[in-house]
Design a protein around this motif. Structure first.
Motif, PDB file in Angstrom:
ATOM      1  N   ASP A 112       0.848  -1.186   0.000  1.00 41.92           N
ATOM      2  CA  ASP A 112       0.000   0.000   0.000  1.00 41.92           C
ATOM      3  C   ASP A 112       0.888   1.242   0.000  1.00 41.92           C
ATOM      4  O   ASP A 112       1.676   1.451   0.926  1.00 41.92           O
ATOM      5  N   VAL A 113       0.769   2.067  -1.022  1.00 45.62           N
ATOM      6  CA  VAL A 113       1.619   3.246  -1.172  1.00 45.62           C
ATOM      7  C   VAL A 113       1.399   4.247  -0.044  1.00 45.62           C
ATOM      8  O   VAL A 113       2.323   4.932   0.380  1.00 45.62           O
ATOM      9  N   ASP A 114       0.188   4.308   0.489  1.00 49.52           N
ATOM     10  CA  ASP A 114      -0.121   5.274   1.549  1.00 49.52           C
ATOM     11  C   ASP A 114       0.608   4.976   2.861  1.00 49.52           C
ATOM     12  O   ASP A 114       0.741   5.855   3.706  1.00 49.52           O
ATOM     13  N   LYS A 115       1.081   3.758   3.053  1.00 55.62           N
ATOM     14  CA  LYS A 115       1.751   3.392   4.303  1.00 55.62           C
ATOM     15  C   LYS A 115       3.265   3.497   4.224  1.00 55.62           C
ATOM     16  O   LYS A 115       3.940   3.318   5.228  1.00 55.62           O
ATOM     17  N   MET A 116       3.814   3.764   3.054  1.00 51.82           N
ATOM     18  CA  MET A 116       5.269   3.834   2.897  1.00 51.82           C
ATOM     19  C   MET A 116       5.837   5.042   3.620  1.00 51.82           C
ATOM     20  O   MET A 116       5.194   6.088   3.701  1.00 51.82           O
ATOM     21  N   PRO A 117       7.055   4.920   4.148  1.00 55.27           N
ATOM     22  CA  PRO A 117       7.718   6.100   4.706  1.00 55.27           C
ATOM     23  C   PRO A 117       8.015   7.121   3.607  1.00 55.27           C
ATOM     24  O   PRO A 117       8.005   6.795   2.416  1.00 55.27           O
ATOM     25  N   VAL A 118       8.305   8.332   4.022  1.00 51.75           N
ATOM     26  CA  VAL A 118       8.508   9.431   3.074  1.00 51.75           C
ATOM     27  C   VAL A 118       9.663   9.129   2.119  1.00 51.75           C
ATOM     28  O   VAL A 118       9.557   9.365   0.919  1.00 51.75           O
ATOM     29  N   LEU A 123      10.364   8.027  -4.326  1.00 47.93           N
ATOM     30  CA  LEU A 123      10.514   7.333  -5.600  1.00 47.93           C
ATOM     31  C   LEU A 123       9.315   7.582  -6.510  1.00 47.93           C
ATOM     32  O   LEU A 123       9.454   7.607  -7.735  1.00 47.93           O
ATOM     33  N   LEU A 124       8.154   7.806  -5.916  1.00 49.20           N
ATOM     34  CA  LEU A 124       6.939   8.007  -6.704  1.00 49.20           C
ATOM     35  C   LEU A 124       6.953   9.325  -7.458  1.00 49.20           C
ATOM     36  O   LEU A 124       6.136   9.533  -8.350  1.00 49.20           O
ATOM     37  N   LEU A 125       7.865  10.230  -7.118  1.00 44.84           N
ATOM     38  CA  LEU A 125       7.956  11.506  -7.821  1.00 44.84           C
ATOM     39  C   LEU A 125       8.807  11.402  -9.090  1.00 44.84           C
ATOM     40  O   LEU A 125       8.999  12.390  -9.776  1.00 44.84           O
ATOM     41  N   GLN A 126       9.305  10.213  -9.389  1.00 49.70           N
ATOM     42  CA  GLN A 126      10.063   9.993 -10.622  1.00 49.70           C
ATOM     43  C   GLN A 126       9.129   9.449 -11.702  1.00 49.70           C
ATOM     44  O   GLN A 126       8.135   8.805 -11.404  1.00 49.70           O
ATOM     45  N   ASP A 127       9.520   9.679 -12.947  1.00 50.35           N
ATOM     46  CA  ASP A 127       8.804   8.997 -14.011  1.00 50.35           C
ATOM     47  C   ASP A 127       9.494   7.659 -14.284  1.00 50.35           C
ATOM     48  O   ASP A 127      10.436   7.287 -13.592  1.00 50.35           O
ATOM     49  N   ILE A 128       9.054   6.930 -15.289  1.00 43.31           N
ATOM     50  CA  ILE A 128       9.580   5.585 -15.520  1.00 43.31           C
ATOM     51  C   ILE A 128      11.029   5.582 -15.974  1.00 43.31           C
ATOM     52  O   ILE A 128      11.695   4.556 -15.926  1.00 43.31           O
ATOM     53  N   TYR A 129      11.530   6.727 -16.404  1.00 40.81           N
ATOM     54  CA  TYR A 129      12.920   6.816 -16.858  1.00 40.81           C
ATOM     55  C   TYR A 129      13.856   7.355 -15.777  1.00 40.81           C
ATOM     56  O   TYR A 129      15.028   7.553 -16.015  1.00 40.81           O
ATOM     57  N   GLY A 130      13.339   7.623 -14.595  1.00 40.83           N
ATOM     58  CA  GLY A 130      14.157   8.125 -13.504  1.00 40.83           C
ATOM     59  C   GLY A 130      14.324   9.629 -13.497  1.00 40.83           C
ATOM     60  O   GLY A 130      15.134  10.165 -12.756  1.00 40.83           O
ATOM     61  N   ASN A 131      13.567  10.343 -14.326  1.00 38.94           N
ATOM     62  CA  ASN A 131      13.639  11.800 -14.362  1.00 38.94           C
ATOM     63  C   ASN A 131      12.661  12.385 -13.351  1.00 38.94           C
ATOM     64  O   ASN A 131      11.558  11.875 -13.170  1.00 38.94           O
ATOM     65  N   MET A 134       8.729  16.818 -11.077  1.00 41.12           N
ATOM     66  CA  MET A 134       8.211  17.747 -10.077  1.00 41.12           C
ATOM     67  C   MET A 134       9.317  18.040  -9.071  1.00 41.12           C
ATOM     68  O   MET A 134       9.286  17.579  -7.944  1.00 41.12           O
ATOM     69  N   ILE A 135      10.317  18.804  -9.484  1.00 45.79           N
ATOM     70  CA  ILE A 135      11.494  19.039  -8.640  1.00 45.79           C
ATOM     71  C   ILE A 135      11.138  19.833  -7.383  1.00 45.79           C
ATOM     72  O   ILE A 135      11.712  19.604  -6.317  1.00 45.79           O
ATOM     73  N   GLY A 136      10.166  20.727  -7.461  1.00 52.97           N
ATOM     74  CA  GLY A 136       9.746  21.494  -6.288  1.00 52.97           C
ATOM     75  C   GLY A 136       9.129  20.604  -5.217  1.00 52.97           C
ATOM     76  O   GLY A 136       9.432  20.729  -4.029  1.00 52.97           O
ATOM     77  N   GLN A 137       8.264  19.699  -5.640  1.00 55.75           N
ATOM     78  CA  GLN A 137       7.657  18.764  -4.692  1.00 55.75           C
ATOM     79  C   GLN A 137       8.695  17.814  -4.115  1.00 55.75           C
ATOM     80  O   GLN A 137       8.614  17.439  -2.952  1.00 55.75           O
ATOM     81  N   LEU A 138       9.659  17.434  -4.918  1.00 61.12           N
ATOM     82  CA  LEU A 138      10.721  16.550  -4.443  1.00 61.12           C
ATOM     83  C   LEU A 138      11.551  17.229  -3.359  1.00 61.12           C
ATOM     84  O   LEU A 138      11.832  16.633  -2.314  1.00 61.12           O
ATOM     85  N   SER A 141       9.461  17.578  -0.188  1.00 63.75           N
ATOM     86  CA  SER A 141       9.326  16.286   0.483  1.00 63.75           C
ATOM     87  C   SER A 141      10.623  15.872   1.156  1.00 63.75           C
ATOM     88  O   SER A 141      10.605  15.273   2.235  1.00 63.75           O
ATOM     89  N   ALA A 142      11.755  16.193   0.548  1.00 62.29           N
ATOM     90  CA  ALA A 142      13.050  15.872   1.157  1.00 62.29           C
ATOM     91  C   ALA A 142      13.249  16.654   2.450  1.00 62.29           C
ATOM     92  O   ALA A 142      13.748  16.108   3.443  1.00 62.29           O
ATOM     93  N   ILE A 143      12.834  17.902   2.466  1.00 65.07           N
ATOM     94  CA  ILE A 143      12.930  18.702   3.699  1.00 65.07           C
ATOM     95  C   ILE A 143      12.011  18.123   4.776  1.00 65.07           C
ATOM     96  O   ILE A 143      12.387  18.014   5.940  1.00 65.07           O
ATOM     97  N   LEU A 144      10.796  17.735   4.389  1.00 67.43           N
ATOM     98  CA  LEU A 144       9.881  17.130   5.353  1.00 67.43           C
ATOM     99  C   LEU A 144      10.419  15.807   5.886  1.00 67.43           C
ATOM    100  O   LEU A 144      10.163  15.444   7.031  1.00 67.43           O
ATOM    101  N   ALA A 145      11.175  15.092   5.079  1.00 67.87           N
ATOM    102  CA  ALA A 145      11.734  13.813   5.512  1.00 67.87           C
ATOM    103  C   ALA A 145      12.837  14.005   6.550  1.00 67.87           C
ATOM    104  O   ALA A 145      13.094  13.113   7.360  1.00 67.87           O
ATOM    105  N   ILE A 146      13.469  15.153   6.564  1.00 68.70           N
ATOM    106  CA  ILE A 146      14.560  15.421   7.508  1.00 68.70           C
ATOM    107  C   ILE A 146      14.024  15.830   8.885  1.00 68.70           C
ATOM    108  O   ILE A 146      14.632  15.527   9.907  1.00 68.70           O
ATOM    109  N   ILE A 147      12.889  16.481   8.931  1.00 66.97           N
ATOM    110  CA  ILE A 147      12.383  17.090  10.165  1.00 66.97           C
ATOM    111  C   ILE A 147      12.210  16.099  11.324  1.00 66.97           C
ATOM    112  O   ILE A 147      12.680  16.373  12.433  1.00 66.97           O
ATOM    113  N   PRO A 148      11.563  14.934  11.153  1.00 65.78           N
ATOM    114  CA  PRO A 148      11.396  14.036  12.312  1.00 65.78           C
ATOM    115  C   PRO A 148      12.720  13.556  12.901  1.00 65.78           C
ATOM    116  O   PRO A 148      12.855  13.481  14.127  1.00 65.78           O
ATOM    117  N   THR A 149      13.688  13.254  12.054  1.00 65.86           N
ATOM    118  CA  THR A 149      14.982  12.801  12.558  1.00 65.86           C
ATOM    119  C   THR A 149      15.677  13.915  13.325  1.00 65.86           C
ATOM    120  O   THR A 149      16.279  13.671  14.376  1.00 65.86           O
TER     121      THR A 149
END
Length: 172
Positions: A112-118, A123-131, A134-138, A141-149
């Motif tokens: 279930d994608v909704d239960k995955m950690p940030v 990975l879901l912000l990539q397209d099938i070629y790894g590009n 949505m660099i702004g959302q990425l 999301s990376a900043i939000l991933a740092i906050i709990p730690t």
């Protein structure tokens, strides 16, 4: 037993993926948080840290409690657990950080994608070629991933210092 666990830890973690998944599946923990919590707590690094910390505890504390008539369970509960609380908190923080930053294990145990950690969800912000389209959302999301730690480290900072103390329980 410790040296057996130490010998097993020499194998790379990828070797344990299939057996670990089969155990998680047999317990019915696929798509639950237990699949992330329990394997992270039982890591060899945590076992080694707790063992080394407990080897540094003075034996006189156990002996004095035994002379006073305390049972083994009472000695463990009243003397050992309060003394090892800092290293247990450090181990919990290390386990959380490792689980939070892990990518491969969450992708395997969560369908279930909704239960995955940030971090696995990034990975879901990539397209099938790894590009990254949505660099702004990425970046957000990376900043939000740092906050709990960062918050956990700030609140547990005093326990890091206490876990380094080798003379715990002895005044002088």
């Amino acid at each position: 037993m410790f040296f057996t666990l130490l010998g097993i830890s020499f194998f790379p973690g990828v070797v344990n993926l299939i057996p670990s998944y089969k155990i998680i599946d047999a317990l019915g923990w696929v798509n639950t948080s237990w699949a992330m919590i329990i394997p992270g707590l039982a890591g060899m690094g945590n076992i080694f840290l707790v063992r080394q910390f407990m080897n540094g505890l003075p034996k006189e504390l156990d002996e004095s409690a035994r002379v006073d008539g305390a049972s083994d369970f009472r000695i463990y509960l009243s003397i050992i657990v309060p003394l090892i609380k800092p290293i247990l908190i450090v181990c919990a923080l290390f386990s959380f950080t490792g689980s939070w930053n892990d990518f491969l294990w969450p992708v395997i145990v969560y369908t279930d994608v909704d239960k995955m950690p940030v971090t696995a969800g990034l990975l879901l912000l990539q397209d099938i070629y790894g590009n990254y389209r949505m660099i702004g959302q990425l970046m957000g999301s990376a900043i939000l991933a740092i906050i709990p730690t960062m918050l956990l480290f700030l609140f547990a900072q005093k326990y890091f210092v206490q876990s380094i103390n080798l003379n715990s329980g002895i005044k002088g």
